[in-house]
Design a protein around this motif. Structure first.
Motif, short mmCIF file in Angstrom:
data_model
loop_
_atom_site.label_atom_id
_atom_site.label_comp_id
_atom_site.label_asym_id
_atom_site.label_seq_id
_atom_site.Cartn_x
_atom_site.Cartn_y
_atom_site.Cartn_z
N GLU A 20 0.86 -1.18 0.00
CA GLU A 20 0.00 0.00 0.00
C GLU A 20 0.90 1.24 0.00
O GLU A 20 1.71 1.41 0.90
CB GLU A 20 -0.91 0.02 1.23
N LEU A 21 0.75 2.08 -1.00
CA LEU A 21 1.62 3.25 -1.15
C LEU A 21 1.07 4.50 -0.47
O LEU A 21 1.75 5.52 -0.42
CB LEU A 21 1.86 3.54 -2.64
N VAL A 22 -0.14 4.40 0.06
CA VAL A 22 -0.74 5.50 0.81
C VAL A 22 -1.05 4.99 2.22
O VAL A 22 -1.59 3.89 2.38
CB VAL A 22 -2.03 6.00 0.14
N ALA A 23 -0.71 5.77 3.22
CA ALA A 23 -0.90 5.35 4.60
C ALA A 23 -2.37 5.03 4.89
O ALA A 23 -3.27 5.74 4.41
CB ALA A 23 -0.41 6.44 5.55
N TYR A 24 -2.59 3.97 5.63
CA TYR A 24 -3.94 3.56 6.00
C TYR A 24 -3.91 3.02 7.43
O TYR A 24 -2.84 2.77 7.99
CB TYR A 24 -4.46 2.48 5.05
N ARG A 25 -5.07 2.84 8.00
CA ARG A 25 -5.15 2.24 9.34
C ARG A 25 -5.55 0.79 9.21
O ARG A 25 -6.54 0.46 8.54
CB ARG A 25 -6.13 3.02 10.22
N ASP A 26 -4.77 -0.09 9.84
CA ASP A 26 -5.08 -1.52 9.78
C ASP A 26 -6.27 -1.84 10.67
O ASP A 26 -6.90 -0.94 11.24
CB ASP A 26 -3.84 -2.36 10.15
N VAL A 27 -6.58 -3.14 10.80
CA VAL A 27 -7.75 -3.55 11.57
C VAL A 27 -7.66 -3.13 13.03
O VAL A 27 -8.67 -3.03 13.72
CB VAL A 27 -7.96 -5.07 11.48
N ALA A 28 -6.44 -2.90 13.50
CA ALA A 28 -6.25 -2.47 14.89
C ALA A 28 -6.17 -0.95 15.01
O ALA A 28 -5.97 -0.42 16.10
CB ALA A 28 -4.99 -3.10 15.47
N GLY A 29 -6.34 -0.26 13.86
CA GLY A 29 -6.31 1.20 13.89
C GLY A 29 -4.93 1.80 13.83
O GLY A 29 -4.75 3.00 14.04
N VAL A 30 -3.91 0.97 13.52
CA VAL A 30 -2.52 1.45 13.48
C VAL A 30 -2.19 1.95 12.08
O VAL A 30 -2.44 1.26 11.09
CB VAL A 30 -1.55 0.33 13.88
N LEU A 31 -1.61 3.13 11.99
CA LEU A 31 -1.19 3.67 10.70
C LEU A 31 -0.12 2.77 10.08
O LEU A 31 0.89 2.44 10.71
CB LEU A 31 -0.64 5.09 10.86
N THR A 32 -0.35 2.40 8.82
CA THR A 32 0.50 1.43 8.14
C THR A 32 0.73 1.88 6.71
O THR A 32 -0.12 2.54 6.10
CB THR A 32 -0.19 0.05 8.13
N ILE A 33 1.89 1.50 6.16
CA ILE A 33 2.20 1.85 4.77
C ILE A 33 3.17 0.83 4.20
O ILE A 33 3.82 0.09 4.95
CB ILE A 33 2.79 3.29 4.68
N GLY A 34 3.28 0.80 2.87
CA GLY A 34 4.22 -0.13 2.23
C GLY A 34 3.84 -1.57 2.47
O GLY A 34 2.66 -1.94 2.40
N TYR A 35 4.84 -2.38 2.77
CA TYR A 35 4.62 -3.80 3.03
C TYR A 35 4.42 -4.03 4.53
O TYR A 35 5.23 -4.67 5.20
CB TYR A 35 5.80 -4.63 2.52
N GLY A 36 3.32 -3.47 5.06
CA GLY A 36 2.99 -3.67 6.46
C GLY A 36 3.85 -2.88 7.44
O GLY A 36 3.95 -3.25 8.61
N HIS A 37 4.47 -1.80 6.99
CA HIS A 37 5.34 -1.02 7.87
C HIS A 37 4.53 -0.11 8.78
O HIS A 37 3.61 0.58 8.35
CB HIS A 37 6.30 -0.15 7.04
N THR A 38 4.89 -0.11 10.08
CA THR A 38 4.30 0.81 11.05
C THR A 38 5.43 1.58 11.74
O THR A 38 6.60 1.20 11.66
CB THR A 38 3.49 0.05 12.12
N SER A 39 5.06 2.63 12.45
CA SER A 39 6.07 3.43 13.14
C SER A 39 6.82 2.61 14.18
O SER A 39 7.99 2.87 14.47
CB SER A 39 5.40 4.64 13.81
N ALA A 40 6.15 1.59 14.74
CA ALA A 40 6.78 0.75 15.76
C ALA A 40 7.97 -0.02 15.21
O ALA A 40 8.88 -0.41 15.96
CB ALA A 40 5.76 -0.22 16.35
N ALA A 41 8.00 -0.23 13.89
CA ALA A 41 9.09 -0.98 13.26
C ALA A 41 10.33 -0.11 13.07
O ALA A 41 11.41 -0.63 12.75
CB ALA A 41 8.64 -1.55 11.91
N GLY A 42 10.19 1.20 13.23
CA GLY A 42 11.31 2.10 13.03
C GLY A 42 11.01 3.14 11.97
O GLY A 42 9.85 3.37 11.61
N ILE A 43 12.06 3.79 11.47
CA ILE A 43 11.86 4.84 10.47
C ILE A 43 11.42 4.22 9.14
O ILE A 43 11.79 3.07 8.84
CB ILE A 43 13.14 5.68 10.27
#
Length: 227
Positions: A20-43
């Protein structure tokens, strides 16, 4: 230098994670982009309305995988082929549970044949079997069954992947007629399970490998006929 996932493994993860090339909120409401990347994973930190391109998505994924490549290298005490290493990185990236799995315990004891069987136990979410996870684990079992070495462990994310590797992992080709190769595997395993609950891990592994090879052989015949 930390060992890196190979092209076949990277293609596998990209296939099953989705992009996903545009940020979206997953089923848990966490902002996600790319191949499942979230802020918790790092930059980079994911922001509302954030957009990235294909190259950036691949670069972020490679960076995110670094943690799991290090974990596999640290946790596994036996030699691994490139494909076997890739399977374990994919599994840990998806579950984060390699360190506490029976799979790891058996593998470190030298029981390579147990890995495909143990992979197929990680198919539930919320207490229910999830078809997508069944198919993903089946694809990982197929890649584990290949087991051969490739030329390099440091393949760039944007490097073309061998079409044979994609066929093995995804179970489809240009004609689109072989999409059932991988999904068929768990169905056959379920059928055998109902008849033979007492099979050993080695026997299970041989069954899984045989089914994978059978499916790929059929796909190869199909390609020859179409050509």
């Amino acid at each position: 230098m930390t060992r890196r996932i190979n092209a076949a493994g990277l293609s596998h993860i990209m296939q099953w994670e989705g992009k996903e090339l545009v940020a979206y909120r997953d089923v848990a409401g966490v902002l996600t982009i790319g191949y499942g990347h979230t802020s918790a994973a790092g930059i980079p930190k994911v922001r509302e309305g954030m957009r990235i391109n294909d190259t950036e998505a691949a670069e972020i994924l490679r960076r995110d995988l670094g943690k799991f490549e290090e974990r596999v290298e640290h946790l596994v005490k036996v030699p691994l082929t490139d494909n076997q290493f890739a399977v374990l990185v994919s599994f840990d990236f998806n579950t984060g549970a390699l360190h506490k799995s029976t799979l790891l315990k058996k593998l470190n004891a030298g029981d390579y044949d147990a890995v495909p069987v143990e992979l197929m136990k990680w198919v539930n979410a919320g207490g229910k079997k999830v078809k997508g996870l069944v198919n993903r684990r089946s694809a990982e079992a197929g890649l584990w069954a290949k087991g051969e070495f490739v030329a390099s462990n440091t393949v760039d994310a944007d490097k073309a992947v061998n079409k044979k590797d994609v066929a093995v992992i995804v179970g489809t080709g240009a004609g689109g007629a072989a999409t059932s190769v991988v999904p068929v595997l768990p169905d056959l395993i379920d059928a055998v399970t109902k008849q033979h609950d007492d099979l050993t891990s080695g026997e299970w592994a041989r069954i899984i490998v045989a089914v994978v090879i059978l499916g790929l052989t059929g796909y190869g015949i199909y390609r020859k006929v179409r050509s």
